[in-house]
Design an enzyme around this catalytic site. Structure first.
Site, PDB file in Angstrom:
ATOM      1  N   GLY A 228       6.903   1.181 -11.238  1.00 24.22           N
ATOM      2  CA  GLY A 228       5.562   1.080 -10.685  1.00 24.22           C
ATOM      3  C   GLY A 228       5.325   2.167  -9.664  1.00 24.22           C
ATOM      4  O   GLY A 228       6.238   2.917  -9.289  1.00 24.22           O
ATOM      5  N   THR A 232       4.836  -0.320  -3.979  1.00 27.44           N
ATOM      6  CA  THR A 232       4.392  -1.587  -4.564  1.00 27.44           C
ATOM      7  C   THR A 232       5.406  -2.705  -4.393  1.00 27.44           C
ATOM      8  O   THR A 232       5.117  -3.843  -4.770  1.00 27.44           O
ATOM      9  CB  THR A 232       4.071  -1.409  -6.054  1.00 27.44           C
ATOM     10  OG1 THR A 232       5.166  -0.765  -6.703  1.00 27.44           O
ATOM     11  CG2 THR A 232       2.831  -0.548  -6.222  1.00 27.44           C
ATOM     12  N   GLU A 454     -24.077  14.668   4.363  1.00 25.88           N
ATOM     13  CA  GLU A 454     -23.713  13.257   4.266  1.00 25.88           C
ATOM     14  C   GLU A 454     -24.941  12.390   3.965  1.00 25.88           C
ATOM     15  O   GLU A 454     -24.839  11.375   3.267  1.00 25.88           O
ATOM     16  CB  GLU A 454     -23.051  12.800   5.566  1.00 25.88           C
ATOM     17  CG  GLU A 454     -21.747  13.526   5.899  1.00 25.88           C
ATOM     18  CD  GLU A 454     -20.708  13.356   4.800  1.00 25.88           C
ATOM     19  OE1 GLU A 454     -20.759  12.347   4.057  1.00 25.88           O
ATOM     20  OE2 GLU A 454     -19.854  14.247   4.655  1.00 25.88           O
TER      21      GLU A 454
END
Length: 667
Positions: A228, A232, A454
């Site tokens: 993984g 994790t 933005e």
């Protein structure tokens, strides 16, 4: 008193003074002229055939002086021999040569053969010289001892179990745990990977109750591969297995098998499994197994990797060979299962491949509960767990642990006693966007450009149906390059449609479109946006088959380092490039039209940003009105809003539109 040649050093006025003289080195010619000719030599003692010691009389010899031209008066009592003392010495090359020269010198002086100077040969042992002969050997032995001690310390310091000598370098240095070990981890300490825990618990149950399975004819699986993304919880799950099993647990890293010495890797593999069999039933955990488990002979570099390949071959034999015995379970962890050798992954070695992926919202909520229970909060941990889980889509367990720790650090930095939601929001902003740089020197023109950029992102995303709802936009610089960024809380979609890709591309291009429409000049602030747009569009055309011209073809990019050759022709590559340019141009034209349509609102949001620097969704609602799109199912934003309707400005974590991992969108 005795008359002696003036060129000689002062010789014996008395016997008491003679005792005080030190031995003096002379040459053979000096010996001949100043000692032998005056008749002062009593005898010569040759030591070890290398040094001739000259013993001098206290008075010259009467018999010798009658043949010498030197007139020396002698006066001593009749029958009394003059005493002699060793005063001079000289080195000789060989005994034969010395005897010849001495005989020639005495013949030249007319000395009778019966009166020749006696030569005595003696062997003396100098213990200091004898010991010095062994000095080089002793020095080398001591040097080897010191180097061995240094290597012992350096070898042992890496494993945390003390030093070991260079002669035991072929023995595997493992971390061993049993039922009496302290600071153990259990399955209750691991959250967010329920399916993986269930798979691992079968190994634990089999080791605890083997009769139950053997009665049905079942055999325990030889091994399981935990794979993984980083962070994790693969290693944490292995630690929990060690805590729950109650059997000896041997842990080692894949890189520990590889050393500079040839043959050490296979030797350590044999040592590891021998120790595991001696304490069977037992569990062996090899972390980062890709260090030794890479595919053999890949890319034509087999010759340079022979030591690693030999280590892998020995591991294959130990896991399933003629000498394999039952009772040893092998667990391994890696985040690169695609590069492992096929022989290592076959049933009989690693029977199961357990995938541990990033947790979903329920898994994140469980992980937050574990870490929040260790913090001092102003409310119950359950109050924060679901809300924080909604703010962190795509975060792994290590990221969640980092957020909780950052929140505690921020609280301590502010000299406060309890951690609040505001501290968690600041921690999420810190982890995603980087450190806030309020003191960065920026001109008014650049600040205005960032505000309009933005604002373009915010307005474009607000009026696009498939774009994620924006929660926060700021022009406060963060990190190393971001002069401003927008934050979103995307839903965790497992599938993406063509329309969703298109709207997200338009939203990402909103900043560049706002600069062109409202300012009239474009800047380099859109570099990160263009990079994401390029990646998303190439995935649509070359991976997901969204292009009609290219067709239903998929050419996923390889990440193993051997994807240099494109699996398609140059004509196809040109077609893919053309399609990508057309899709990006279409999205940019759509975005430009949308910005022109809402030009006034873009300017209002930009001016408000220049005034307040940070805008939350409530500020955008007052300027832009309610978002005209509603979803049938609750989103992560809706889960975040629950219980916060009456609170002040709420912050959120931003996620890259092209992935499920939280990430700030810089200018």
């Amino acid at each position: 008193k005795y008359l002696i040649p003036c060129s000689l050093p002062q010789i014996h006025p008395s016997s008491s003074q003679l005792m005080t003289y030190l031995t003096t080195p002379i040459s053979f010619q000096e010996f001949k002229n100043k000692l032998l000719e005056p008749g002062l030599v009593d005898r010569i003692v040759v030591i070890n055939k290398t040094v001739a010691k000259v013993h001098v009389r206290s008075s010259p010899s009467t018999k010798q002086n009658q043949h010498s031209d030197t007139s020396i008066t002698t006066s001593h009592l009749p029958g009394q021999e003059a005493p002699s003392k060793y005063k001079y010495y000289f080195n000789i090359g060989s005994v034969d040569s010395f005897e010849e020269k001495l005989e020639e010198a005495q013949e030249a002086l007319g000395i009778d053969r019966h009166d020749y100077i006696p030569v005595i040969y003696a062997d003396k042992i100098s213990w200091f010289q004898e010991i010095m002969k062994f000095a080089p050997t002793l020095f080398i032995v001591g040097l080897l001892y010191v180097v061995g001690r240094k290597m012992s310390i350096s070898i042992g310091s890496g494993s945390g179990q003390g030093g070991r000598s260079i002669f035991s370098i072929g023995k595997a240095q493992v971390t061993k745990m049993d039922k009496n070990s302290k600071n153990k981890v259990f399955f209750k300490d691991v959250a967010g990977c329920d399916e993986a825990k269930q798979e691992i618990m079968e190994f634990v149950h089999f080791l605890k109750n083997p009769d139950k399975y053997e009665a049905l004819g079942a055999k325990i699986p030889k091994g399981a591969l935990l794979c993984g993304p980083p962070g994790t919880g693969k290693t944490l799950l292995a630690k929990a297995t060690a805590g729950e099993s109650g059997v000896p647990f041997l842990s080692i890293s894949g890189s520990d098998f590889l050393e500079m010495f040839v043959g050490v890797g296979p030797s350590r593999v044999r040592s590891l499994f021998q120790e595991a069999r001696e304490c069977a039933p037992s569990i062996v955990f090899i972390d980062e197994i890709d260090a030794i488990g890479r595919a053999r002979g890949r890319g034509g570099y087999s010759g340079g990797n022979s030591e690693r390949e030999n280590t892998l071959n020995q591991l294959l034999v130990e896991m399933d060979g003629f000498g394999t015995t039952a009772g040893v379970v092998v667990l391994a962890g890696t985040n690169r299962p695609d590069i492992l050798d096929k022989a290592l992954l076959r049933p009989g070695r690693f029977d199961r491949q357990i995938s541990i992926d990033r947790p979903d919202i329920n898994g994140r909520e469980q992980i937050f509960r574990i870490y929040l229970a260790k913090l001092k909060l102003d409310k119950e941990p359950s109050f924060y767990s679901q809300r924080l889980a909604a703010l962190t889509p795509g975060f792994a367990g290590a990221d969640i642990a980092n957020i909780c720790n950052e929140a505690a650090l921020i609280t301590a930095r502010r000299d406060e006693k309890l951690i609040t939601m505001q501290h968690f929001e600041s921690a999420i902003d810190r982890v995603i966007g980087g450190l806030e740089k309020k003191n960065t020197v920026i001109s008014k023109l650049e600040r205005r450009t960032v505000a309009y950029h933005e604002s373009g992102h915010a307005v474009a995303g607000w009026f696009l149906e498939h774009a994620e709802p924006l929660l926060k936009v700021t022009i406060v610089p963060r990190g190393t390059a971001a002069l401003g960024f927008a934050q979103y809380v995307p839903s965790e979609n497992l599938l993406m449609t063509k329309e969703q890709f298109f709207d997200r591309t338009c939203m990402t291009l909103g900043g560049r479109a706002a600069e062109e429409v409202l300012i009239g000049k474009i800047s380099t602030g859109a570099q990160n946006d263009l990079e994401k747009v390029t990646k998303m569009t190439y995935e649509q055309v070359a991976v997901y088959g969204f292009s009609e011209k290219v067709g239903l073809l998929s050419f996923p990019q390889r990440y193993d380092g051997f994807g240099m050759d494109k699996p398609y022709s140059g004509q196809t590559a040109s077609m893919i490039d053309t399609e990508v340019r057309e899709l990006v141009a279409k999205a940019y034209n759509t975005t430009t039209e949308l910005i022109r349509k809402h030009k006034d609102k873009v300017a209002q949001v930009a001016e408000l940003l220049l005034e307040k620097e940070v805008l939350h969704q409530d500020d955008l609602v007052r300027v832009l009105g309610e978002r005209p799109f509603k979803t049938a199912e609750p989103t992560n934003y809706d889960r975040f809003k629950q219980g916060f309707m009456d609170s002040e400005d709420s912050k959120s974590a931003e996620v890259d539109p092209s992935s499920s991992v939280g990430e700030a969108v810089p200018t």
